[in-house]
Each structure stands twice: as C-alpha cells, then as structure tokens.
Design a protein around this motif. Sequence first.
Motif, PDB file in Angstrom:
ATOM      1  N   ALA A 113      49.678  -4.639 102.138  1.00 49.10           N
ATOM      2  CA  ALA A 113      48.642  -4.872 103.015  1.00 49.10           C
ATOM      3  C   ALA A 113      47.692  -3.601 102.926  1.00 49.10           C
ATOM      4  CB  ALA A 113      49.495  -4.832 104.425  1.00 49.10           C
ATOM      5  N   ILE A 114      48.336  -2.474 102.673  1.00 47.32           N
ATOM      6  CA  ILE A 114      47.623  -0.968 102.785  1.00 47.32           C
ATOM      7  C   ILE A 114      46.672  -1.149 101.863  1.00 47.32           C
ATOM      8  CG2 ILE A 114      47.811   1.462 102.432  1.00 47.32           C
ATOM      9  CD1 ILE A 114      50.683   1.163 103.833  1.00 47.32           C
ATOM     10  N   ASP A 115      46.899  -1.695 100.687  1.00 44.21           N
ATOM     11  CA  ASP A 115      45.922  -1.733  99.522  1.00 44.21           C
ATOM     12  C   ASP A 115      44.623  -2.576  99.547  1.00 44.21           C
ATOM     13  OD1 ASP A 115      47.518  -0.004  98.183  1.00 44.21           O
ATOM     14  OD2 ASP A 115      48.357  -1.292  96.976  1.00 44.21           O
ATOM     15  N   SER A 116      44.915  -3.521 100.463  1.00 40.37           N
ATOM     16  CA  SER A 116      44.009  -4.789 100.575  1.00 40.37           C
ATOM     17  C   SER A 116      43.194  -4.417 101.965  1.00 40.37           C
ATOM     18  CB  SER A 116      44.573  -5.987 100.698  1.00 40.37           C
ATOM     19  OG  SER A 116      45.560  -6.212 101.618  1.00 40.37           O
ATOM     20  N   PRO A 136      41.481  -1.806 104.555  1.00 39.56           N
ATOM     21  CA  PRO A 136      41.248  -0.504 104.555  1.00 39.56           C
ATOM     22  C   PRO A 136      41.384   0.229 106.142  1.00 39.56           C
ATOM     23  CG  PRO A 136      39.219  -1.778 104.492  1.00 39.56           C
ATOM     24  CD  PRO A 136      40.251  -2.639 104.273  1.00 39.56           C
ATOM     25  N   MET A 137      41.574  -0.870 106.937  1.00 43.73           N
ATOM     26  CA  MET A 137      41.838  -0.388 108.344  1.00 43.73           C
ATOM     27  C   MET A 137      43.384   0.182 108.772  1.00 43.73           C
ATOM     28  SD  MET A 137      39.194  -0.685 110.141  1.00 43.73           S
ATOM     29  CE  MET A 137      37.502  -1.413 110.081  1.00 43.73           C
ATOM     30  N   LEU A 138      44.298  -0.067 107.718  1.00 47.45           N
ATOM     31  CA  LEU A 138      45.695   0.312 107.706  1.00 47.45           C
ATOM     32  C   LEU A 138      45.691   1.452 106.801  1.00 47.45           C
ATOM     33  CD1 LEU A 138      47.557  -3.131 107.308  1.00 47.45           C
ATOM     34  CD2 LEU A 138      47.317  -1.776 109.321  1.00 47.45           C
ATOM     35  N   GLU A 139      46.469   2.319 107.327  1.00 43.38           N
ATOM     36  CA  GLU A 139      47.015   3.592 106.954  1.00 43.38           C
ATOM     37  C   GLU A 139      48.369   4.268 107.287  1.00 43.38           C
ATOM     38  OE1 GLU A 139      44.017   6.768 107.983  1.00 43.38           O
ATOM     39  OE2 GLU A 139      44.671   6.698 109.964  1.00 43.38           O
ATOM     40  N   VAL A 140      48.932   5.043 106.814  1.00 43.15           N
ATOM     41  CA  VAL A 140      50.284   5.507 106.901  1.00 43.15           C
ATOM     42  C   VAL A 140      50.187   6.523 107.990  1.00 43.15           C
ATOM     43  CG1 VAL A 140      52.395   6.723 105.949  1.00 43.15           C
ATOM     44  CG2 VAL A 140      51.162   4.916 104.505  1.00 43.15           C
ATOM     45  N   SER A 141      50.922   6.249 108.990  1.00 45.33           N
ATOM     46  CA  SER A 141      50.921   7.530 110.076  1.00 45.33           C
ATOM     47  C   SER A 141      51.616   8.670 109.753  1.00 45.33           C
ATOM     48  CB  SER A 141      51.509   6.609 111.279  1.00 45.33           C
ATOM     49  OG  SER A 141      51.541   7.655 112.511  1.00 45.33           O
ATOM     50  N   GLU A 142      51.073   9.784 110.100  1.00 49.32           N
ATOM     51  CA  GLU A 142      51.647  11.064 109.912  1.00 49.32           C
ATOM     52  C   GLU A 142      51.899  11.755 111.241  1.00 49.32           C
ATOM     53  OE1 GLU A 142      49.229  13.232 107.374  1.00 49.32           O
ATOM     54  OE2 GLU A 142      49.501  11.979 105.713  1.00 49.32           O
ATOM     55  N   ASP A 143      52.838  12.509 111.571  1.00 53.07           N
ATOM     56  CA  ASP A 143      53.069  13.277 112.663  1.00 53.07           C
ATOM     57  C   ASP A 143      52.213  14.461 112.786  1.00 53.07           C
ATOM     58  OD1 ASP A 143      56.165  14.603 114.248  1.00 53.07           O
ATOM     59  OD2 ASP A 143      54.100  14.164 114.889  1.00 53.07           O
ATOM     60  N   ASP A 144      51.303  14.290 113.737  1.00 54.76           N
ATOM     61  CA  ASP A 144      50.078  15.259 113.949  1.00 54.76           C
ATOM     62  C   ASP A 144      50.324  16.026 115.098  1.00 54.76           C
ATOM     63  OD1 ASP A 144      47.759  12.859 112.852  1.00 54.76           O
ATOM     64  OD2 ASP A 144      48.724  14.216 111.631  1.00 54.76           O
TER      65      ASP A 144
END
Length: 493
Positions: free
Chosen positions: A40-43, A45-53
């Motif tokens: 799903a991430i590869d296909s 572009p709206m999805l990305e892995v969340s990081e602690d910011d």
Amino acid sequence: MKQSLQLKVSQQLTMTPQLQQAIKLLQLSTLDLQQEIQAAIDSNPMLEVSEDDSPDADSAQADNNSKDTEPTANSADRDSVSVDETWNEGIPDDLPVDSRWEDIYQPATTPSRQSSSDNPDFDVVSRSSSDESLQDHLRWQLNLSRMSDVDRVIAMAIIDAIAPDGRLTCDIEDILDSVADNPELDIEEDEVLAVLHRIQQFDPPGVAARDLRECLLIQLQQLPDDTEWLKPAKDIVTHHLDLLGSRDYNQLMRRSRVNEEQLKQVLKLIQTLNPTPGVMISPSDTEYVVPDVFVTKHQDTWVVELNPDIAPKLRINDHYASLTKQCSSADSSYIRDNLQEARWFLKSLQSRNETLMKVASKIVEYQRGFLEYGEEAMKPMILHDIAEAVEMHESTISRVTTQKYMHTPRGIYELKYFFSSHVSTDAGGECSSTAIRALIKKLIAAENPRKPLSDSKITALLAEQGIQVARRTIAKYREAMVIPPSNERKRLV
C-alpha cells in the motif's frame, strides 16, 4: 407471457470495497499484513510511515546521542590503535625469500568464513546445514572419490534414488534397469551392489540403506571394534529387530542370551543410532512466529497489549494532500482518489487492531485459569462464547483467531488454541478437551515404564476424578499428542 414493470423495495447487504478491504486485513497474519502495508505504501503516494516528531522526544534522543558519541569514538580509537599494534607485531622485519604474504599474516575472519582446512573443528554437517540437499551432499562426496566412469554413472543413479530421510527407495534391479538403457554400458548386478556399498560409507552414517535393519547395521559397523556391547547390538539388530520393535524384552533376553542389566547397556548403544540419517542433512524450512498481542501480569491483573512492532505506524502525507486545490482537474482527481483510498486503508487497520484487542481481551478474561495454573485449568470455550461477549459474528471471530498469536508467560499460542470442546463431569460441571489432554500427558509421564497405562486404564483413572471419557476418545487424544500406545512405551528402567 406478458412483460410488465414492477417496483419493489428490499434490503440487502452489499460488499463494498471498504468492507472487503477490512475483511481482508482482518484475516491476514502478521507477516502477510506487513507485506500488504508495504504494498500500500509503494502504490499510494498519500501514505507514509509516521515518525515521532515531538520536541521532547527529539531532545531526549539528541541527549542520548551526545552521551553515547564520546565513548563510541574513544573505543573506536582504541580499537584502531590495537589493530595497528597487531599488524606491527604480526609482521617480522626480515621475510624468507620463498615466503608468501599469507604464510606470515593471516587476516582476521569470522568463523563462518574460515575454510575447513583452517578450522580443526570443521564439521561436515555444519557445512551442509544451509540450503544444501542430501543429494548435493552425496554428490560432493562422490566428486572426491576415485571411481571409474561406469561406477560413477551407477553412483549417480543410486544417489538420485535416495529419499530425503536417507533411505534407498528403489531395488537393485530397478537401478540396474535405469543404467542398462545405455547400450555402451555392460553392467551386472554385482557392480551395482559394490557401488552401493561404497555410497553406504558416505556421510551421514547409514545413508543409502534399503531398510531399517541395514541402516542400523551400517552405523554399527562404522563404530570402533573396541566399542562396548557392539557384538550383542549387531546380533539383536540382525536377528531380533522385530522383538526390539515390539519391546518384548523377556523374549529378547532369552534369544540373545543376555541378562537385564546387559540388555540395558545394549539398548543404550542402539538408541544412539539414527534411523533417518538423511534428516540431519536435508534443509528444513524454519517458520518464525511473531506474536500479535502480549499478555502480562501486573499486580494480580492480566494486561493485554498489541505488539507495536508488527506493523509500522502510517499517516497521510500532508504535503500531497494539500495539493488537491492547486493541481489541474486530472491531477486533482488522482490525488483525491488516492487520498480516499489511504483513509479507507487507515480506517481498516484501526478496525483490525480494535477487533483483535477485543477478542484477545475476552479470551484472557475467560482463560485466566490457564494463565494462572496451566493447561489443566483450561475452560471449555467455543467461538459463540466470544462472539456473544464482543457482539460480533462467529465468522468474524474465526477470522480474528486464525494465524494470530498471543505471547503469554507460559509461551506463544495461536488464539485458536484457547477454543476447545467440553466433556461433562459427574459433579455437573464441564471439562475442556485441552485439560483432558493435559491430564492424559500427566498420567503417562508418571506411569511405570515396565507396565505402561493402557487407554482403558487411563479411562478408569479419569473416571475416578469424575471425568467420563470413552476409551476411543483417549486413544484419539493420545494419537494427537504423538504418544505411542502402551505396548510401544514399555521399556526397561
């Protein structure tokens, strides 16, 4: 027949794409879910892995990095100095004329990269413990053996006829027929037997045997002549293997002319042999289980938590989402479609986690006795019990509990393990089949090895505890636990 138009109002359940996606994610295992998320991430572009910011987390991470930087650098400097000193100490001032660099300096290598000649503890089994098959291992030894071209053709035919457990699957006549197709070869049965005996000396010991008796005898013949109890062991394997298999020790002692103490020593030697030598060479596919939930006890309370490492945290890319109104109509439509799919995917993931938590929490609530005292305290439970408690359909519970695992202080179990049928007791209660299996295993573990408990005796012992189970049910549970019958469990103390 007259055609007409009619209006009818009805209700029906439609499997929308969102519902189909939610059901699909719900029944995926942990490894399959990770692959689905990555796809799903590869296909999209709206999805990305969340990081602690968060600023606090960043500052804490920076402080940790600053604290760890100096010791790491110092240790690296010390390591480099020690390496330089090792180089200087390992190289002499004057080298012989006919010497090579490798003769003076041996570079540091990991044990896995050392050759067999450099490692005195080199083991052929460890060399072949990768993806090498038994046939590859035998061909490797064949290439190191001196044989004529005709014998090598016969040897290749024999190796191809060896099963993964090391047993020869074809008769001598079949092997002879397979190599006799070549008109240039004039091969007789004695030649095939001679080559077979040579292959039977290959590693692992006992390979290429035609039956169990020959497999054990090959291994006994490869033992040193001064091995204790070697001669009576060969005699028992050669002439009384059927008595040994049926554990008729009285008849075995009479036939082999040994007493009970001597028979114990002979059996110890025979038990060191491997009836399936090819298994130690054949590659095995290792399957790793990743638990979906963790169950721990805190102050007399059992706590259920999702495994945070089973799937990455996803979020919608704010930058791409903000381009909806700035792009052309075609691009805007593409962004909106992917944005909607990303929201559905995140909602389906959240629904999966919530459903998994509900079901796992109810299972822990029902099976608290198992967590406290073990399998004997397992309660009978079916899918309908959990479905009614969490107000879901039984099919949903079945999907949630399939290929999902729970990590408990007693081990890792599939969620389906906690479901079992029940047997009524004399006191009017119920006992689960899992608890009955645990009782059977406990009774067999405490039995007298000289007189093992029969299925009828186990049935009577359970009846004394108020559990009414048929003898055939005991036999079914015993076979499911891979426990042999009483005549095969009989042994000398």
